[in-house]
Write a protein that holds these residues in place. Structure first.
Motif, PDB file in Angstrom:
ATOM      1  N   ASP A  16      79.160  38.082  33.569  1.00  0.00           N
ATOM      2  CA  ASP A  16      79.258  39.448  33.061  1.00  0.00           C
ATOM      3  C   ASP A  16      78.707  39.498  31.639  1.00  0.00           C
ATOM      4  O   ASP A  16      79.395  39.105  30.695  1.00  0.00           O
ATOM      5  N   GLU A  17      77.500  39.942  31.490  1.00  0.00           N
ATOM      6  CA  GLU A  17      76.819  39.986  30.185  1.00  0.00           C
ATOM      7  C   GLU A  17      76.978  38.670  29.424  1.00  0.00           C
ATOM      8  O   GLU A  17      77.472  38.649  28.306  1.00  0.00           O
TER       9      GLU A  17
ATOM     10  N   SER B   3      81.159  45.754  35.963  1.00  0.00           N
ATOM     11  CA  SER B   3      82.157  44.682  35.816  1.00  0.00           C
ATOM     12  C   SER B   3      83.213  44.787  36.903  1.00  0.00           C
ATOM     13  O   SER B   3      83.667  43.769  37.444  1.00  0.00           O
TER      14      SER B   3
HETATM   15 MG   LIG Z   1      81.256  45.715  31.950  1.00  0.00          MG
END
Ligand SMILES: [Mg+2]
Ligand SMILES: Nc1ncnc2c1ncn2[C@@H]1O[C@H](COP(=O)(O)OP(=O)(O)OP(=O)(O)O)[C@@H](O)[C@H]1O
Length: 264
Positions: free
Chosen positions: A185-186, A56
């Motif tokens: 991000d995910e 991240s």
């Molecule tokens: Mg992360």
């Protein structure tokens, strides 16, 4: 679909994003250690690796979201189409319209569903009139696989949607401004398998026009949606290559341990 070689050549000849010797510190924590990578346009690049390895953090370097974290220091060089994104002349707000982001936790604005999606196109002057704006909103919601559920409640608050619907709203909001790069991000961690499949399909479609970078904990997802995979470990970029190769024939022992489930 582009073959392996042409994706490879593009990455070498004209990367969309070129990062060199990037270091990130949070106070004393050295979160990203000397990372250099070329990310190709019209490609989905997956960042994988164990929790806390810096995925991240590195993703946020690409649209300067780390600027918003007081203790975070970024050094090194990141270029978008050959231009230094950390140059003093670059306005981070403009940069983030070009380099959009979808976060792990859905974060709709406290506005209606319609206004969540229309906000970006409005402030960037992408529609000449209400009809065009309506079209952009509908198109973005369709692309995010939310139109059928949202079309009869466009004036209701975005925060009133389910978690998975909110995430698709955030994806619609990100694609509505037609960014050149989309950082995710995910993005599917709050979604059920059906919505996940829809979003994966969308990611594959977006690749035709955009450079997509996705952080994922799901190796199946990385294998399904990406052409290139970067494996991070303890702040280092350990391995970066063609997704098929990284998963079937990793060059580094740490990558092999991770993908076979021995670390992480
Ligand atoms: Mg992360
Ligand atoms: N805002 C912050 N303040 C201080 N340290 C941070 C901050 N964000 C991340 N870190 C630290 O930086 C390192 C990398 O974190 P990062 O969130 O980038 O990892 P990640 O690979 O995305 O992990 P995950 O898979 O759990 O999301 C970790 O040691 C983390 O504790």
């Amino acid at each position: 679909m582009k073959d392996h070689l042409s994706v490879e050549c593009e990455a070498i000849l004209q990367p969309k994003i070129a990062a060199r010797d990037v270091q990130v510190h949070y106070g004393e924590t050295h979160a990203i250690k000397d990372v250099s990578v070329d990310i190709a346009d019209n490609t989905v690049t997956a960042f994988i690796g164990p929790s806390g390895c810096g995925k991240s953090t590195f993703l946020r370097c690409i649209n300067r979201m780390n600027d918003t974290i007081g203790i975070c220091r970024v050094r090194g060089d990141i270029k978008l189409d050959g231009e230094d994104i950390y140059d003093k002349a670059v306005d981070p707000v403009q940069l983030r319209a070009k380099v959009g982001m979808v976060f792990q936790k859905p974060n709709p604005f406290p506005k209606s569903i319609y206004d969540n999606v229309a906000y970006g196109p409005k402030i960037h002057g992408l529609a000449r009139n209400k009809t065009e704006l309506d079209e952009i909103v509908e198109n973005a919601l369709r692309r995010a696989a939310l139109w059928d559920e949202a079309k009869d409640r466009l004036n209701q608050p975005g925060t009133g949607l389910s978690g998975g619907q909110q995430q698709r709203l955030c994806i619609a909001r990100a694609v509505a401004t037609a960014p050149e790069v989309l950082l995710m991000d995910e993005p599917c961690s709050a979604l059920d398998p059906i919505a996940t499949a829809q979003v994966e399909e969308l990611i594959d479609e977006l690749r035709q026009n955009y450079c997509v970078v996705i952080v994922t904990h799901s190796m199946q997802q990385a294998a399904r949606v990406s052409q290139r995979t970067a494996f991070f470990h303890l702040g280092n970029l350990v391995e970066f290559g063609d997704t098929g190769q990284v998963f079937t024939n990793p060059q580094d022992k740490r990558t092999e341990s991770y993908i076979t489930g021995r670390i992480g």
